[in-house]
Design a protein around this motif. Structure first.
Motif, PDB file in Angstrom:
ATOM      1  N   SER A  29       0.844  -1.207   0.000  1.00 34.55           N
ATOM      2  CA  SER A  29       0.000   0.000   0.000  1.00 34.55           C
ATOM      3  C   SER A  29       0.874   1.249   0.000  1.00 34.55           C
ATOM      4  CB  SER A  29      -0.860   0.044   1.263  1.00 34.55           C
ATOM      5  OG  SER A  29      -1.701  -1.050   1.283  1.00 34.55           O
ATOM      6  N   GLY A  30       0.451   2.242  -0.765  1.00 32.71           N
ATOM      7  CA  GLY A  30       1.114   3.544  -0.740  1.00 32.71           C
ATOM      8  C   GLY A  30       2.488   3.585  -1.379  1.00 32.71           C
ATOM      9  N   ARG A  31       2.889   2.531  -2.085  1.00 30.34           N
ATOM     10  CA  ARG A  31       4.212   2.511  -2.720  1.00 30.34           C
ATOM     11  C   ARG A  31       4.094   2.753  -4.224  1.00 30.34           C
ATOM     12  NH1 ARG A  31       8.503   2.289   0.752  1.00 30.34           N
ATOM     13  NH2 ARG A  31       9.738   0.772  -0.409  1.00 30.34           N
ATOM     14  N   ILE A  32       5.167   3.227  -4.796  1.00 32.10           N
ATOM     15  CA  ILE A  32       5.267   3.304  -6.253  1.00 32.10           C
ATOM     16  C   ILE A  32       6.247   2.220  -6.676  1.00 32.10           C
ATOM     17  CG2 ILE A  32       5.921   4.712  -8.237  1.00 32.10           C
ATOM     18  CD1 ILE A  32       5.235   7.196  -6.609  1.00 32.10           C
ATOM     19  N   VAL A  33       5.782   1.327  -7.521  1.00 31.10           N
ATOM     20  CA  VAL A  33       6.602   0.189  -7.957  1.00 31.10           C
ATOM     21  C   VAL A  33       6.781   0.261  -9.468  1.00 31.10           C
ATOM     22  CG1 VAL A  33       6.721  -2.327  -8.078  1.00 31.10           C
ATOM     23  CG2 VAL A  33       5.790  -1.228  -6.036  1.00 31.10           C
ATOM     24  N   ALA A  34       8.035   0.152  -9.910  1.00 25.05           N
ATOM     25  CA  ALA A  34       8.326   0.223 -11.339  1.00 25.05           C
ATOM     26  C   ALA A  34       8.703  -1.151 -11.873  1.00 25.05           C
ATOM     27  CB  ALA A  34       9.479   1.193 -11.573  1.00 25.05           C
ATOM     28  N   VAL A  35       8.203  -1.470 -13.059  1.00 24.68           N
ATOM     29  CA  VAL A  35       8.635  -2.680 -13.761  1.00 24.68           C
ATOM     30  C   VAL A  35       9.366  -2.217 -15.013  1.00 24.68           C
ATOM     31  CG1 VAL A  35       7.915  -4.798 -14.914  1.00 24.68           C
ATOM     32  CG2 VAL A  35       6.676  -4.011 -12.893  1.00 24.68           C
ATOM     33  N   LEU A  36      10.639  -2.575 -15.079  1.00 28.13           N
ATOM     34  CA  LEU A  36      11.481  -2.114 -16.184  1.00 28.13           C
ATOM     35  C   LEU A  36      11.842  -3.276 -17.087  1.00 28.13           C
ATOM     36  CD1 LEU A  36      13.990  -0.131 -13.951  1.00 28.13           C
ATOM     37  CD2 LEU A  36      11.878   0.693 -14.993  1.00 28.13           C
ATOM     38  N   PRO A 156      -9.105   4.392  -7.910  1.00 28.41           N
ATOM     39  CA  PRO A 156      -8.214   3.241  -7.750  1.00 28.41           C
ATOM     40  C   PRO A 156      -7.590   3.175  -6.365  1.00 28.41           C
ATOM     41  CG  PRO A 156      -7.120   4.992  -8.960  1.00 28.41           C
ATOM     42  CD  PRO A 156      -8.529   5.449  -8.743  1.00 28.41           C
ATOM     43  N   GLN A 157      -7.372   1.935  -5.915  1.00 24.97           N
ATOM     44  CA  GLN A 157      -6.462   1.746  -4.766  1.00 24.97           C
ATOM     45  C   GLN A 157      -5.074   1.482  -5.323  1.00 24.97           C
ATOM     46  OE1 GLN A 157      -7.459  -0.903  -1.448  1.00 24.97           O
ATOM     47  NE2 GLN A 157      -9.363  -1.206  -2.561  1.00 24.97           N
ATOM     48  N   LEU A 158      -5.070   0.893  -6.522  1.00 26.62           N
ATOM     49  CA  LEU A 158      -3.814   0.661  -7.237  1.00 26.62           C
ATOM     50  C   LEU A 158      -4.007   1.151  -8.668  1.00 26.62           C
ATOM     51  CD1 LEU A 158      -0.944  -0.619  -7.411  1.00 26.62           C
ATOM     52  CD2 LEU A 158      -2.057  -2.673  -8.233  1.00 26.62           C
ATOM     53  N   LEU A 159      -3.166   2.114  -9.037  1.00 24.89           N
ATOM     54  CA  LEU A 159      -3.215   2.671 -10.386  1.00 24.89           C
ATOM     55  C   LEU A 159      -2.068   2.040 -11.174  1.00 24.89           C
ATOM     56  CD1 LEU A 159      -4.496   4.916 -12.158  1.00 24.89           C
ATOM     57  CD2 LEU A 159      -2.897   6.515 -11.107  1.00 24.89           C
ATOM     58  N   MET A 160      -2.411   1.453 -12.327  1.00 24.22           N
ATOM     59  CA  MET A 160      -1.374   0.808 -13.134  1.00 24.22           C
ATOM     60  C   MET A 160      -1.179   1.615 -14.419  1.00 24.22           C
ATOM     61  SD  MET A 160      -2.170  -3.215 -12.645  1.00 24.22           S
ATOM     62  CE  MET A 160      -3.866  -3.196 -13.182  1.00 24.22           C
ATOM     63  N   GLN A 196       9.987   1.811 -20.107  1.00 17.33           N
ATOM     64  CA  GLN A 196      11.267   1.513 -20.767  1.00 17.33           C
ATOM     65  C   GLN A 196      12.321   2.530 -20.360  1.00 17.33           C
ATOM     66  OE1 GLN A 196      11.813   0.541 -24.951  1.00 17.33           O
ATOM     67  NE2 GLN A 196       9.667  -0.054 -24.982  1.00 17.33           N
ATOM     68  N   ASN A 197      11.849   3.714 -19.936  1.00 12.76           N
ATOM     69  CA  ASN A 197      12.774   4.752 -19.498  1.00 12.76           C
ATOM     70  C   ASN A 197      13.166   4.476 -18.037  1.00 12.76           C
ATOM     71  OD1 ASN A 197      13.949   7.101 -18.522  1.00 12.76           O
ATOM     72  ND2 ASN A 197      12.676   8.435 -19.792  1.00 12.76           N
ATOM     73  N   ALA A 198      14.241   3.684 -17.887  1.00 14.65           N
ATOM     74  CA  ALA A 198      14.622   3.210 -16.549  1.00 14.65           C
ATOM     75  C   ALA A 198      15.071   4.356 -15.651  1.00 14.65           C
ATOM     76  CB  ALA A 198      15.734   2.172 -16.670  1.00 14.65           C
ATOM     77  N   ALA A 199      15.758   5.333 -16.221  1.00 11.34           N
ATOM     78  CA  ALA A 199      16.311   6.407 -15.389  1.00 11.34           C
ATOM     79  C   ALA A 199      15.194   7.160 -14.676  1.00 11.34           C
ATOM     80  CB  ALA A 199      17.134   7.359 -16.253  1.00 11.34           C
ATOM     81  N   ILE A 200      14.172   7.527 -15.427  1.00 12.96           N
ATOM     82  CA  ILE A 200      13.092   8.307 -14.805  1.00 12.96           C
ATOM     83  C   ILE A 200      12.319   7.442 -13.810  1.00 12.96           C
ATOM     84  CG2 ILE A 200      11.277   7.927 -16.573  1.00 12.96           C
ATOM     85  CD1 ILE A 200      11.855  11.357 -15.261  1.00 12.96           C
ATOM     86  N   ALA A 201      12.098   6.185 -14.159  1.00  8.38           N
ATOM     87  CA  ALA A 201      11.315   5.319 -13.268  1.00  8.38           C
ATOM     88  C   ALA A 201      12.088   5.048 -11.981  1.00  8.38           C
ATOM     89  CB  ALA A 201      10.974   4.019 -13.975  1.00  8.38           C
ATOM     90  N   LEU A 202      13.377   4.743 -12.084  1.00  5.71           N
ATOM     91  CA  LEU A 202      14.158   4.426 -10.879  1.00  5.71           C
ATOM     92  C   LEU A 202      14.310   5.637  -9.963  1.00  5.71           C
ATOM     93  CD1 LEU A 202      16.975   2.105 -12.315  1.00  5.71           C
ATOM     94  CD2 LEU A 202      15.136   1.456 -10.748  1.00  5.71           C
ATOM     95  N   SER A 203      14.285   6.837 -10.562  1.00  2.00           N
ATOM     96  CA  SER A 203      14.472   8.010  -9.710  1.00  2.00           C
ATOM     97  C   SER A 203      13.158   8.445  -9.040  1.00  2.00           C
ATOM     98  CB  SER A 203      15.109   9.162 -10.487  1.00  2.00           C
ATOM     99  OG  SER A 203      14.284   9.508 -11.565  1.00  2.00           O
ATOM    100  N   ASP A 206       9.649   3.625  -5.611  1.00  2.00           N
ATOM    101  CA  ASP A 206      10.249   3.110  -4.373  1.00  2.00           C
ATOM    102  C   ASP A 206      10.924   1.761  -4.634  1.00  2.00           C
ATOM    103  OD1 ASP A 206       9.074   5.165  -2.660  1.00  2.00           O
ATOM    104  OD2 ASP A 206       7.170   4.202  -3.172  1.00  2.00           O
ATOM    105  N   ASP A 207      10.158   0.872  -5.264  1.00  2.00           N
ATOM    106  CA  ASP A 207      10.652  -0.490  -5.489  1.00  2.00           C
ATOM    107  C   ASP A 207      10.647  -0.779  -6.987  1.00  2.00           C
ATOM    108  OD1 ASP A 207      10.510  -0.954  -2.608  1.00  2.00           O
ATOM    109  OD2 ASP A 207       8.341  -0.947  -2.941  1.00  2.00           O
ATOM    110  N   GLY A 208      11.526  -1.695  -7.401  1.00  2.00           N
ATOM    111  CA  GLY A 208      11.593  -1.967  -8.830  1.00  2.00           C
ATOM    112  C   GLY A 208      11.802  -3.433  -9.147  1.00  2.00           C
ATOM    113  N   TYR A 209      11.306  -3.808 -10.324  1.00  2.00           N
ATOM    114  CA  TYR A 209      11.518  -5.159 -10.858  1.00  2.00           C
ATOM    115  C   TYR A 209      12.070  -4.997 -12.263  1.00  2.00           C
ATOM    116  CZ  TYR A 209       8.555  -6.888  -7.083  1.00  2.00           C
ATOM    117  OH  TYR A 209       8.036  -7.196  -5.848  1.00  2.00           O
TER     118      TYR A 209
END
Ligand code: ATP
Length: 239
Positions: A29-36, A156-160, A196-203, A206-209
């Motif tokens: 909950s409350g996290r931003i998770v990136a899939v790269l 949403p509780q989870l926005l994708m 696909q833009n890893a730099a912006i997503a990682l910055s 919070d968490d990434g895959y």
């Protein structure tokens, strides 16, 4: 604490082609998770399977402790898992305001809908200026804003989000990601973003895959992922 979203051993095929396999992902909950991942890694398939657009062959998706895999996409959406698809897909001949209202079509809380509209216009003042214009006449960045706003109207509780940066300038991409953070900060909405833009997503996340050829090959906090030499070499333009 159990996760808001739990993806367990997910596997999805297109006819004879396996697109994702053995995928495990969690969103708290409350996290931003990136899939790269590169083109074709399976990111869109993952989101579409979670959203109920495609049925998995194997595995399960649990949301707030309940199994949602194999439910219809509109039922998944009603339960609070809302997808902004790749390529935005706004209704071009409807006004910005009507596009946003479409996101709230299952809601009966008129005051809440009005409040959320105001909220979206505070995040995207440009949409307020253009609220009567046909969405099809807006720029790519503005259409992305409409698509995010419309999804938010579904509560949403989870926005994708599938590739929100696609086709946008670096400046607009940054703006969209700052607003994604604002949405999370101001409303507590969890966010799962494929990029696909890893730099912006990682910055910003919070968490990434990291996905390669349909599988998750790395999972960690974005801080740790961005320090890894192989991530830097393959995804951040380092060497
Ligand atoms: P992109 O950034 O291009 O959207 P992606 O990481 O989102 O890539 P997917 O679109 O999920 O990857 O594709 C994963 C794999 O499934 C790829 O090998 C792709 O060619 C294949 N695939 C995707 N959609 C279909 C389809 N409708 N029919 C057959 N194969 C498909």
């Amino acid at each position: 604490m159990s996760a808001l979203l739990e993806v367990n051993n997910l596997e999805t095929w297109y006819g004879p082609i396996v697109a994702i396999q053995g995928v495990n992902i969690q969103v708290q909950s409350g996290r931003i998770v990136a899939v790269l991942g590169a083109n074709g890694a399976g990111k869109t398939t993952l989101l579409n399977t979670i959203a109920g657009v495609i049925d998995p062959f194997k595995g399960e998706v649990k949301f707030s402790g309940q199994t949602v895999s194999r439910l219809d996409a509109d039922e998944v959406c009603r339960r609070g898992l809302v997808l902004v698809p790749e390529g935005r897909q706004v209704f071009p001949f409807l006004s910005v305001q009507d596009n946003l209202a479409m996101g709230a079509y299952t809601r009966r809380d008129r005051d809440g809908v009005q409040r959320d509209l105001e909220r979206i216009y505070s995040w995207f003042p440009r949409l307020k200026e253009r609220m009567q214009q046909h969405a099809g006449l807006l720029s790519g960045g503005e259409q992305q804003m409409v698509a995010i706003g419309r999804a938010y109207m579904a509560k949403p509780q989870l926005l994708m989000l599938d590739e929100p940066s696609l086709g946008l300038s670096p400046l607009l991409t940054k703006e969209i990601f700052s607003i994604i953070c604002r949405i999370r900060d101001e409303t507590g909405t969890a966010i799962l973003v494929v990029e696909q833009n890893a730099a912006i997503a990682l910055s910003h996340a919070d968490d990434g895959y990291i996905m390669e050829l349909g599988r998750v090959v790395a999972a960690d906090s974005c801080e740790v992922l961005s320090q890894k030499a192989d991530v830097q070499a393959s995804y951040l333009g380092g060497g």
